[in-house]
Structures are given as C-alpha cells and as structure tokens.
Motif scaffolding. Structure first.
Motif, short mmCIF file in Angstrom:
data_model
loop_
_atom_site.label_atom_id
_atom_site.label_comp_id
_atom_site.label_asym_id
_atom_site.label_seq_id
_atom_site.Cartn_x
_atom_site.Cartn_y
_atom_site.Cartn_z
N ILE A 120 0.71 -1.24 -0.04
CA ILE A 120 0.07 0.02 -0.04
C ILE A 120 0.91 1.07 -0.18
N GLN A 121 0.54 2.17 -0.71
CA GLN A 121 1.51 3.48 -1.15
C GLN A 121 0.42 4.79 -0.60
N ALA A 122 1.03 5.80 0.26
CA ALA A 122 0.53 6.87 0.61
C ALA A 122 1.46 7.91 -0.14
N THR A 123 0.52 8.78 -0.85
CA THR A 123 1.25 10.00 -1.65
C THR A 123 0.51 11.40 -0.90
N ASP A 124 1.49 12.48 -0.62
CA ASP A 124 1.09 13.68 -0.35
C ASP A 124 0.77 14.63 -1.45
N MET A 125 0.37 15.81 -1.25
CA MET A 125 -0.25 16.78 -2.36
C MET A 125 -1.17 16.24 -2.89
N ALA A 126 -2.06 15.39 -2.02
CA ALA A 126 -3.25 14.83 -2.85
C ALA A 126 -3.01 14.01 -3.98
N GLY A 127 -2.03 13.39 -4.20
CA GLY A 127 -1.40 12.77 -5.22
C GLY A 127 -1.03 13.37 -6.48
N GLN A 128 -0.70 14.80 -6.55
CA GLN A 128 -0.30 15.39 -7.57
C GLN A 128 1.05 15.06 -8.12
N LEU A 129 1.29 15.79 -9.01
CA LEU A 129 2.69 15.22 -9.46
C LEU A 129 3.69 16.21 -8.63
N GLY A 130 4.77 15.42 -8.39
CA GLY A 130 5.60 16.28 -7.37
C GLY A 130 5.34 15.95 -5.70
N GLY A 131 4.71 15.25 -5.45
CA GLY A 131 4.10 14.94 -4.14
C GLY A 131 5.04 13.86 -3.68
N LEU A 132 5.30 13.84 -2.30
CA LEU A 132 6.24 12.84 -1.66
C LEU A 132 5.44 11.40 -1.53
N SER A 133 5.95 9.97 -1.37
CA SER A 133 4.96 9.06 -1.11
C SER A 133 5.95 8.22 -0.23
N GLY A 134 5.15 7.30 0.47
CA GLY A 134 5.54 6.36 1.41
C GLY A 134 4.98 5.22 1.05
N SER A 135 5.47 3.78 1.35
CA SER A 135 4.71 2.49 1.26
C SER A 135 4.91 1.58 2.40
N THR A 136 4.08 0.55 2.46
CA THR A 136 4.07 -0.42 3.62
C THR A 136 3.38 -1.70 3.00
N THR A 137 4.06 -2.78 3.68
CA THR A 137 3.54 -4.10 3.31
C THR A 137 2.37 -4.59 4.37
N VAL A 138 1.43 -5.26 3.78
CA VAL A 138 0.19 -5.63 4.66
C VAL A 138 -0.15 -7.12 4.10
N THR A 139 -0.14 -8.03 5.21
CA THR A 139 -0.13 -9.30 5.29
C THR A 139 -1.56 -9.61 5.67
N ILE A 140 -2.45 -10.30 4.53
CA ILE A 140 -3.49 -10.70 4.94
C ILE A 140 -3.73 -12.03 4.96
N VAL A 141 -4.27 -12.75 6.03
CA VAL A 141 -4.28 -14.00 6.35
C VAL A 141 -5.86 -14.66 5.89
N ILE A 142 -5.96 -15.44 5.23
CA ILE A 142 -7.37 -16.14 4.89
C ILE A 142 -7.81 -17.28 5.86
N THR A 143 -8.91 -17.02 6.71
CA THR A 143 -9.14 -17.97 7.62
C THR A 143 -9.96 -18.73 6.85
N ASP A 144 -10.27 -19.97 7.83
CA ASP A 144 -11.16 -21.33 7.08
C ASP A 144 -12.45 -21.04 7.54
N VAL A 145 -13.15 -21.60 6.88
CA VAL A 145 -14.84 -21.84 6.90
C VAL A 145 -14.93 -23.19 6.60
N ASN A 146 -16.14 -23.79 7.08
CA ASN A 146 -16.34 -25.28 6.73
C ASN A 146 -16.96 -25.46 5.47
N ASP A 147 -16.10 -25.55 4.50
CA ASP A 147 -16.79 -25.59 3.17
C ASP A 147 -16.16 -26.85 2.37
N ASN A 148 -15.62 -27.58 3.06
CA ASN A 148 -15.12 -28.99 2.67
C ASN A 148 -15.98 -30.19 3.43
N PRO A 149 -16.51 -30.77 3.08
CA PRO A 149 -17.06 -32.06 3.74
C PRO A 149 -15.92 -33.11 3.69
#
Length: 753
Positions: free
Chosen positions: A192-221
């Motif tokens: 995920i990236q965050a950019t200042d200056m409302a995303g306009q050209l010349g704005g500065l940006s920073g990023s981060t990593t997001v880990t999303i784990v998929i949890t189990d549901v009883n969908d297999n007999p």
C-alpha cells in the motif's frame, strides 16, 4: 523600532501584535531591524536576544541585518521569539525600549507520508463477498496541513490489486473478489502506497506491506481416502475388543474438521459392531458389540458414515457434508470351549428333597463343526460335596440331606469339557436356593425366669413371652400359645395371646404365700402356623418374693435378701474390691506356705550319709541322759551283703540303735570299725565317685587313740578335781551346766564312799 523583512521579489511589511512584531521569513533571505534615531553615522549598535540568538540567528551590528546560519526545519520548530535592542555604540546605553518579534518558519513540502503502525497483518474468511472490509491503514505526514496540500495523503495499492482494493481517502482495505479459497492460498502480501500533495505530480510518497491471512470456513465435507476397508477378528474376541481404525480426511482446519462416525442402523451388522470417534485424531474406532460366531456368519459388512460436527448453513448449497465407506469384517474360526444352554444359573429345591433326587440338568454343546461330546464335573472347592453331577447327562443330584437353616444357598461351579480335548473347558457358576419347609418347632426366645410379689393383684402382668422359629414361611410366622396342664400353677396364672406373636402371663388369683410355695413352674405350649403344625413346650419359672410398697422386689426365699439390682454402683464396686483383696491375701498365704514347705522338703530330700543333729541349748554334761535322746547320735546304717563288688549298688538301709552308754560298761567299737570298712569298700567300688579323697566326719570318737579323746562326753570316767561351781557366775546359759556338773561330782563322791 522598525523591523522589516526583505525578499528577492518583495518586502514583507511588519504586522503589529500585542507582543511585538510577527513575520514570516524565507530562510535564505535576510531581514533587518532599523531604529528611527539611526542617522547612518554608525553610532548605533544593533543586538538581538532570545531563542536561537547568536547560534541560529546573527545580526549585523551596524546595519541591523539578521541572517540565519543554518537551514530551519518547521517540523522541528515552527517559530522563534526574539528581542531587538538599539544601543549607543560608545556607552552601550539603550536608545529605545527593546522590541520583541517572532520569526515564523514557513512550511515547504519536505516530509513524505509514513506508516507508523507498520507492519500490518489482517485476516478475512475465505469465500467472503466482494467489498468485505479487511482492515484499515493510516499514514502520517509531518508537513503543515494548513499550508497548501503538503499534508494531504491519498492511498493506492501497488501490489495485490487483483484480490484487494484500498479506499484512497480512508485507507480501508476491502476484498476485490469473492472466491478467496484458503485451501488454495491461505495468505496474501499487499503493498500500500500513501502520497501527499493529494496525489499530484511532485508529491512525496511512502509505502508499507500488509499481510492478509485467509481464515478457514467449513466449506469442505469429510472424505474417505478409499471406499472399502477390510478387517478380521477372532470369533473368541470379547465384546469391546477393537477391530480397527478408519479416518476420513477433511481439507478444513480447526473445529471445522471435527466429525463423528456412525453405522447405518438399518443394517444387521449394527447389532454386532459399534463405532466411536477419537477426539484427538478424529478417527473412527470400530469395536465388537456382541460375541461373534464363525459357524453362524463368517463375514459381516457394514456402511460407515462420516459427518462434520459443526455445519455452516451459508454453504449448504455446496452439497451434503458427509461421506460413506463400506467396511467388511471377516470372522476367523477358533476351536472354542463348550457353551452352556441356557446360561441361567439359579436352581430352587425344597429342603425336604430326597437324597439322590435330580434337581436340575445342565446342558453344554461344542460350538465348532466337530461337535465333540461333552463331559461334566463339579469343582470340588465350590461346595461341601452335597451335590454331584452326572458326567455324561449333566444331571445334578443330591448326595446329602439338605437343611435350609444351616445353609440357605449353595454355590456350585460346573465344568464342561470336550471329551477329546479336555483342555477346552467352560465354567458355569450355579446358585442353588434351598426352599423352606416347616421342619423346626417354635421355641421360647430365651430361658424365662420371672418373679411375682406376694401381694400381687389379679390380672397383673408378670412376663411377656416371645418365640423364635428357625423356619421362614412365605406368609410369615403365626404362633399360638396356651398353658399346659399343671395342677400347681393352673389356678394362679393365665396366658393371653397377643397379635404380634407374643403372649403375656398374668396373675389369676391372690394371694400368694411363699411360706407355702415360693416357686411355680409354668409350662407353656407354643404351636406354629405351618403345615404340618409343629409345637414345643417351654417353662417359665416364677418365684414368689417379698416386695415393698412400690412393688420393688426385696427378698425371695431362694435368693439373697438384698438383690444385686438394688445395690448402687458404688456399693457393687466396693464389694468387688473387698473380694479381690481377700483372694489376693489367700493366694499370698498359700504361696508363702508352699515356699516354706519347699525349703523343708529340699532339706529332707538331701542325701546325707552322716547325720549331724544340733542342739542350741547346753546340756547337763555326760551324765545328763534324760534331757536328750542320745540314741539318735548313735544310729548308723546297716548295708546288706548283696552290695559287694559286682552286685547291685542299691543299698538297703536300716537304722539300729546303739547300746546305751552306762558308766563302767565295757566299750565295744567293733560296730564303728565294721561301718567304716564298709564305707571304704563302697567308695572303692563306686565308679561314679570322683577320683579324689573324701573327708568324712563322724559324730563319735573311738578308743585306742594315742592322742586320747578331746571330747567331754567320756570325761565322767576320769576323776576330775575341777570346781565347776564358778560356771554359775557366767550367766543364765551356764547355770544349768554348772548344776549338772556339780550334781555329777556329788554322785561320784557318794559312790566312792
């Protein structure tokens, strides 16, 4: 004082505030202060003080120009408060009051957005619909949000945009697809990236990593890996034995894999087998429910079904969450021991059954195809040989008379063995119940003895009689009482039946006179209600006693006048103590007497070959022959001639009195010589005598000794000129001796004259 700032393009004029002057400055352009009294001749010196004065900010003393010595950072400090002074260069005197001013640092976009809470980890259930919120991220921009768009941040997905989206303003991450499958991929890494200056050209940006784990549901007999399972078991396996384990697989995890197993109830095999679930391994455990028989059925087939324990109704459209498999169980043949038919182990027999009668038949068969013949025996340790069993037919007979009152139950252990294979043995525990018959007459519960007062009134209760009967009739006991004919008591007492199987004895007439008859023997006849009815006669002894006014017995002719029951406990204890002391004294006296007799008997039993007799009182001299019997001193033993060498060593003793010693008689010591010689011969011939010389003392001296006799016994024969009268002055003990000697001397003188 005038404070002004100059820029390259324009001059920013001052703004008046209650605290002084406030201005925004460009870090690169100087600004200056100027006094109205400054004529430009250099007589005024400008100085500043306050935050950063002399370090961050310096001033030209002559012109009043203020310069920044380093780059200012608004994110570190947004403004500085300074004070300006105009002084006389020579006297350093303030020419005007100092003026305070604030230098405010103007922001520029020099800080990029940063994710301060990174790293981010979120989760979302599999098969979630599109737009399901997963989590939110947030970036911080240190620039001034009030100055332009330097702090306005927008979010975007750089990696993973195929499966997830992010809201550009709020940073909320949502699912972009609805087919997320944990079994295919259980985690996703987004950038995920965050950019200042409302995303306009010349704005500065920073990023981060997001880990999303998929949890189990009883969908297999659950699914069985194979559709057919085979097991084998011995036919002798006891119920509860485990046959095997079967496990169905489930692609889910956690509690979604919990399942249970069951056997289809419509099958016949469900009566022979059971299934349980191992809570840890989720395996089906097959076990035997009933004994199996190879000869009856060699193979059993059953349908095993696995089903999830926790179902999710949202996925019911995916199908039934269960699976089935076929399990075949082969029964292995075993050479089994005989089996009893039927297995009931209780036989009832009446106790009056005749010896030799059959009370039951035991049947056992060989369950194998060989169908060998069976032999029956009884375990000898199971009963006391009251019953026997026929070896071939299994008939149980009575060998001794039965008695329910002695033993109401008998336990037998029947052994059934194959005739050809005696090691194949089966045991049957058999209980024999002995049924009661009326064969014991009723008896009085205890030997009854009672008393009645002489002045007892008619109808007075004397005694309540109870009965015991060893029989146990099915309907319970019923007893009948009546008095047996007795002329001595039938007119004095009556007997009344009570409904609780007891009877009461009452007085019939009065009065009683114990001087005429102090005791009555009342015979009582008791009849039970059995078939046939049995009876017995007991007696009740009734004593006529004297009573006080309260009816308490005081004395009876045949008992003590004061009964033990009327004594207090203290008096009874004192009486017992006195009796105990008396017994101890009697025992002590007997012990002392026996001890004294023991000493006497030991002295009497002592074998003494020489008798020494002592007298504690002095005698009257040689001539005093009347006070003491001297024959005891002259007794000796006469040994038979049969005790010579080679003869019997047992000596027969006889006591012969010595001849009386009279004055002037001729002395004969042949007896002494013969006695001594006999003693010497016996000592030489006795092999039990120790081999050493013995010294023996004799009571009499002989004659013929060259040393003459030292005894005073024979001193009477010599003429003594001694005066014994002075012995009387020696004390009471010598007075009698002096009288004896004085008397003896007078007798000699009379004879000589």
């Amino acid at each position: 004082m005038l404070v002004e700032a100059s820029c390259t393009d324009a001059v920013v004029t001052r703004s008046e505030t209650p605290h002084g002057h406030c201005m925004s400055v460009n870090f690169l352009n100087p600004f200056k202060i100027h006094s109205d009294s400054d004529e430009g001749d250099g007589s005024i010196k400008y100085t500043i003080s306050g935050e950063g004065a002399g370090s961050i900010f310096i001033i030209d003393e002559l012109t009043g120009d203020i310069h920044a010595t380093e780059r200012l950072d608004r994110e570190h400090k947004t403004f500085y408060t300074l004070r300006a002074q105009a002084r006389d260069r020579h006297s350093d005197r303030l020419l005007e009051p100092e003026s305070e001013f604030i230098i405010k640092v103007q922001d520029i976009n020099d800080s990029e957005p940063r994710f301060l809470q990174a790293p981010y980890i979120g989760s979302v259930p599999e098969l979630s619909p599109v737009g399901t919120s997963v989590m939110a991220v947030s970036a911080f921009d240190a620039d001034d949000p009030a100055y332009g768009s330097s702090a306005r941040v927008v979010y975007s997905v750089l990696e993973g945009e195929k499966h997830f989206t992010v809201d550009s303003k709020t940073g909320v991450i949502r699912t972009a697809v609805s087919d997320l499958d944990r079994e295919s991929q259980d985690r996703y890494d987004l950038v995920i990236q965050a950019t200042d200056m409302a995303g306009q050209l010349g704005g500065l940006s920073g990023s981060t990593t997001v880990t999303i784990v998929i949890t189990d549901v009883n969908d297999n007999p659950p699914r069985f890996p194979q559709k057919l399972y085979r097991f084998s078991v011995m036919e002798t396996a006891p119920p509860g034995s485990v046959i095997g384990r079967v496990k169905a697989e489930d692609a889910d995890v956690g509690e979604n894999t919990d399942m249970f197993y069951q056997i289809q109830q419509q099958q016949e095999a469900s009566a022979f087998f059971s299934v349980t679930t191992d809570a840890f391994t989720q395996e089906a455990i097959l076990s035997i429910l009933q004994p199996l028989d190879f000869e009856t059925q060699k193979e059993h087939s059953l349908v095993l079904e696995a089903q999830n324990r926790f179902l999710d109704p949202r996925f019911s459209d995916l199908g039934t969450f269960r699976d089935q498999a076929i399990v075949k169980v082969s029964v292995l043949d075993v050479d089994e021991p005989p089996k009893f038919h039927p297995l009931s182990g209780i036989i009832e027999v009446s106790e009056d059954a005749h010896v030799g009668s059959v009370i039951g038949i035991i049947t056992a068969t060989d369950p194998d195809k060989a169908n060998n013949s069976i032999r029956y025996t009884l375990d000898k340790t199971s009963d006391d040989e009251i019953f026997e069993i026929d070896e071939e037919s299994g008939e149980i007979r009575i060998t001794k008379a039965l008695d329910r009152e002695t033993s109401g139950w008998h336990n037998l252990t029947v052994q059934a063995k194959e005739a050809d294979y005696p090691e194949k043995v089966s045991l049957l525990s058999l209980r024999i119940r002995i049924l009661d018959v009326n064969d014991n007459p009723p008896e009085l519960a205890t030997p009854h003895e009672s008393s009645v007062c002489e002045d007892a009134l008619p109808g007075q209760l004397i005694q309540t009689i109870s009965v015991v009967d060893r029989d146990e009739p099915m309907g319970g006991h019923r007893f009948y009482f009546r008095l047996a004919p007795d002329p001595s008591a039938e007119h004095h007492f009556t007997l009344l039946n009570v409904k609780d199987n007891t009877a009461s004895v009452h007085t019939h007439r009065m009065p009683f006179d114990r001087r005429e008859q102090d005791m009555f023997i009342l015979p009582i006849l008791v009849v039970d209600g059995g078939t046939p009815a049995l009876s017995s006669t007991g007696t009740l002894t009734i004593r006529v006693c004297g009573c006080d006014s309260t009816g308490a017995v005081q004395s009876c002719n045949t008992t003590a006048y004061v009964m033990a029951g009327s004594l207090s406990p203290g008096a009874l204890i004192a009486l017992l103590v006195c009796v105990l002391i008396l017994v101890v004294l009697i025992l002590l006296i007997l012990a002392l007497k026996r001890h004294h007799q023991g000493h006497l008997s030991s002295d009497e039993d002592e074998d003494m070959r020489d008798n020494v007799i002592k007298y504690n009182d002095e005698g009257g001299g040689e001539q005093d022959t009347e006070a003491y019997d001297m024959s005891a001193l002259r007794s000796l033993y006469n040994f038979s001639e049969g005790s010579e060498a080679g003869g019997d060593s047992t000596l027969a003793t006889q006591r012969h009195p010595l001849p009386q010693w009279f004055p002037g008689a001729e002395l004969d010591f042949s007896l002494f010589k013969d006695y001594i010689s006999r003693k010497v011969r016996l000592a030489d011939q006795d092999s039990s005598v120790p081999p050493y010389d013995s010294f023996q003392t004799y009571a009499f001296e002989g004659s013929g000794s060259s040393a003459a006799s030292l005894s005073s016994i024979s001193s009477w024969s010599t003429s003594s000129e001694q005066d014994f009268s002075q012995l009387g002055s020696w004390g009471p003990r010598f007075r009698q001796l002096a009288a004896l000697y004085a008397g003896h001397k007078g007798h000699e003188e009379s004879q000589s004259s």
